[in-house]
Design a protein around this motif. Structure first.
Motif, mmCIF file in Angstrom:
data_model
loop_
_atom_site.group_PDB
_atom_site.id
_atom_site.type_symbol
_atom_site.label_atom_id
_atom_site.label_comp_id
_atom_site.label_asym_id
_atom_site.label_seq_id
_atom_site.Cartn_x
_atom_site.Cartn_y
_atom_site.Cartn_z
ATOM 1 N N ALA A 40 37.786 9.039 80.206
ATOM 2 C CA ALA A 40 37.866 8.025 81.261
ATOM 3 C C ALA A 40 36.535 7.318 81.493
ATOM 4 O O ALA A 40 36.438 6.483 82.398
ATOM 5 N N THR A 63 26.086 4.634 86.347
ATOM 6 C CA THR A 63 26.289 5.670 87.354
ATOM 7 C C THR A 63 24.945 6.178 87.847
ATOM 8 O O THR A 63 23.918 6.015 87.173
ATOM 9 N N VAL A 75 34.262 14.160 85.754
ATOM 10 C CA VAL A 75 34.349 13.947 87.199
ATOM 11 C C VAL A 75 32.956 13.750 87.796
ATOM 12 O O VAL A 75 32.747 12.881 88.659
ATOM 13 N N LYS A 104 31.819 10.272 87.230
ATOM 14 C CA LYS A 104 32.524 9.349 88.120
ATOM 15 C C LYS A 104 32.056 9.483 89.568
ATOM 16 O O LYS A 104 32.120 8.522 90.343
ATOM 17 N N ASP A 105 31.598 10.668 89.935
ATOM 18 C CA ASP A 105 31.097 10.890 91.293
ATOM 19 C C ASP A 105 29.649 10.450 91.471
ATOM 20 O O ASP A 105 29.059 10.656 92.542
ATOM 21 N N GLY A 159 36.123 17.975 91.427
ATOM 22 C CA GLY A 159 37.500 17.910 90.956
ATOM 23 C C GLY A 159 38.087 19.269 90.612
ATOM 24 O O GLY A 159 37.434 20.310 90.736
ATOM 25 N N ASP A 189 43.044 15.308 86.430
ATOM 26 C CA ASP A 189 42.546 15.660 87.761
ATOM 27 C C ASP A 189 43.387 14.921 88.797
ATOM 28 O O ASP A 189 43.795 13.767 88.574
ATOM 29 N N LYS A 246 42.659 13.560 91.594
ATOM 30 C CA LYS A 246 42.048 12.354 92.154
ATOM 31 C C LYS A 246 41.836 11.277 91.097
ATOM 32 O O LYS A 246 42.171 10.110 91.307
ATOM 33 N N TYR A 247 41.298 11.656 89.946
ATOM 34 C CA TYR A 247 40.893 10.673 88.942
ATOM 35 C C TYR A 247 41.907 10.486 87.816
ATOM 36 O O TYR A 247 41.702 9.663 86.931
ATOM 37 N N LEU A 283 41.432 12.497 82.510
ATOM 38 C CA LEU A 283 39.998 12.507 82.228
ATOM 39 C C LEU A 283 39.724 12.480 80.730
ATOM 40 O O LEU A 283 38.826 11.773 80.265
#
Length: 380
Positions: A61, A68, A285, A288-289, A303, A352, A354-355, A358
């Motif tokens: 993903a 980031t 994750v 992404k965070d 996650g 996951d 939430k996401y 992945l």
């Protein structure tokens, strides 16, 4: 849908004699001209896959050029990821290492906070988030893994062969048996080819942009025994021609051509490999965070990654060479060797809540089995 269609076709075929036996010499429950219509045999069925492992292709993903935040990150993780093949990278690495070494040997050893780093609870030296800055990440969106893949093991099960004879020489055979549990052996190691650019901030601007390159180890498919297992359902439908004549030739060779349908259930992944893939999901994750440093340090994320393994259904051509030997008009021995050009594909996903998805990894599994069968049969 495919399984339902095959079931209906099989049921329709075996029901056909009920409706046509009175009008056709080829479809009947009655004996033919000097031969029995039906036969069934049972015996050991040995399956030897001959296919080779095909490389896993991985998608994640993390799109190319993802920007980031780095967050807190171990100093050694940054130093080990600097791509020294790029201009001035070696000098920048030496400068950063010098600063980190100075703080570790002075302030941190005295129990004092560093300016750009601090000592973590695990004893490691961490670069502060406000110094680590941000990063642009490439290489993780999609890549191939040469030398990796899955290969099916040999297996022996109980075979059950049922035939209907249209004539003394032409028959239709359904190959079946107890679906065996098949081990899938893994080949090779999977690495994620991270590249990109880190942009330090605050006092880190003195160092400047850092080119990144790091082949991040994900899992070893060979290190923990079988990588996965599955129950294989592989019925085959084959039109056969039998040489010789019933009552005249006790030994009758035959040849056959048909199709094999393969369906796989009860797929299970090796728990060690599954855990490695869960950890890889945590890496995604974390990126992404906005915690790319935590991903590099292999820390757990916010996650809850879950791993799923699937294999597609497949249809393949099958060819057989065999023989029967009659003990009498009802009992006989049978032996055969078959080959099926069978290939399926397996998909491993890490998801996951939430996401979403992945990681998605796909690989063809070339099974291409040779099937050896020996049995005792009965005609009726």
């Amino acid at each position: 849908m495919m399984k339902k269609s095959l079931f209906c076709m099989t049921a329709a075929f075996f029901a056909l004699p009920t409706f046509t036996y009175a009008a056709s010499p080829y479809f009947s429950f009655k004996d033919g001209d000097g031969f029995k219509r039906f036969s069934v045999s049972a015996g050991p069925l040995y399956v030897k896959p001959t296919g080779k492992a095909q490389p896993l292709h991985v998608n994640t993903a993390i799109a190319e050029g993802t920007k980031t935040r780095v967050g807190d990150v171990k100093g050694d993780s940054v130093l080990n990821s600097i791509d020294e093949s790029q201009p001035n990278a070696t000098a920048k690495k030496a400068l950063l290492k010098g600063v980190l070494d100075f703080e570790r040997n002075t302030l941190l050893n005295l129990g004092l906070p560093g300016i750009v780093s601090y000592k973590g609870d695990d004893g490691a030296q961490y670069l502060r988030a406000d110094t680590a800055g941000s990063a642009v990440i490439n290489g993780l969106s999609s890549w191939d893994n040469p030398g990796t893949g899955l290969e099916a093991d040999d297996v022996t099960t109980l075979g059950l062969m049922t035939s209907y004879f249209f004539t003394d020489n032409v028959s239709l055979e359904v190959k079946a048996g107890i679906p065996p549990k098949v081990d899938l052996q893994g080949k090779g190691k999977i690495y994620a080819p991270l590249t990109g650019t880190a942009t330090p901030e605050d006092l880190g601007v003195i160092v400047g942009d850092l080119p990144l390159k790091n082949n991040i180890f994900i899992t070893d498919l060979e290190a923990h025994g079988s990588a996965a297992s599955a129950r294989a359902w592989t019925p085959a439908f084959e039109l056969q021609y039998h040489f010789g004549k019933t009552g005249v030739n006790k030994f009758r060779p035959y040849v056959g051509l048909g199709v094999m349908y393969a369906y796989f259930s009860e797929l299970e992944m090796n728990p060690e490999i599954e855990n490695d893939l869960i950890n890889a999901g945590h890496m995604i994750v974390n990126i992404k965070d906005g915690k790319a440093g935590a991903a590099l340090d292999r820390k757990k994320s916010s996650g809850d990654p879950k791993v799923d393994l699937e294999a597609s259904d497949a249809i393949a051509p099958v060819a057989t060479l065999g023989f029967t030997y009659d003990f009498n008009d009802k009992w006989y021995a049978v032996g055969s060797v078959s080959y099926a050009h069978l290939k399926t594909d397996t998909t491993i996903t890490v998801n996951d809540a939430k996401y979403g998805e992945l990681i998605n990894a796909k690989a063809d599994i070339e099974i291409n089995p040779i099937l050896g069968y020996a049995g005792i049969g009965y005609r009726f």
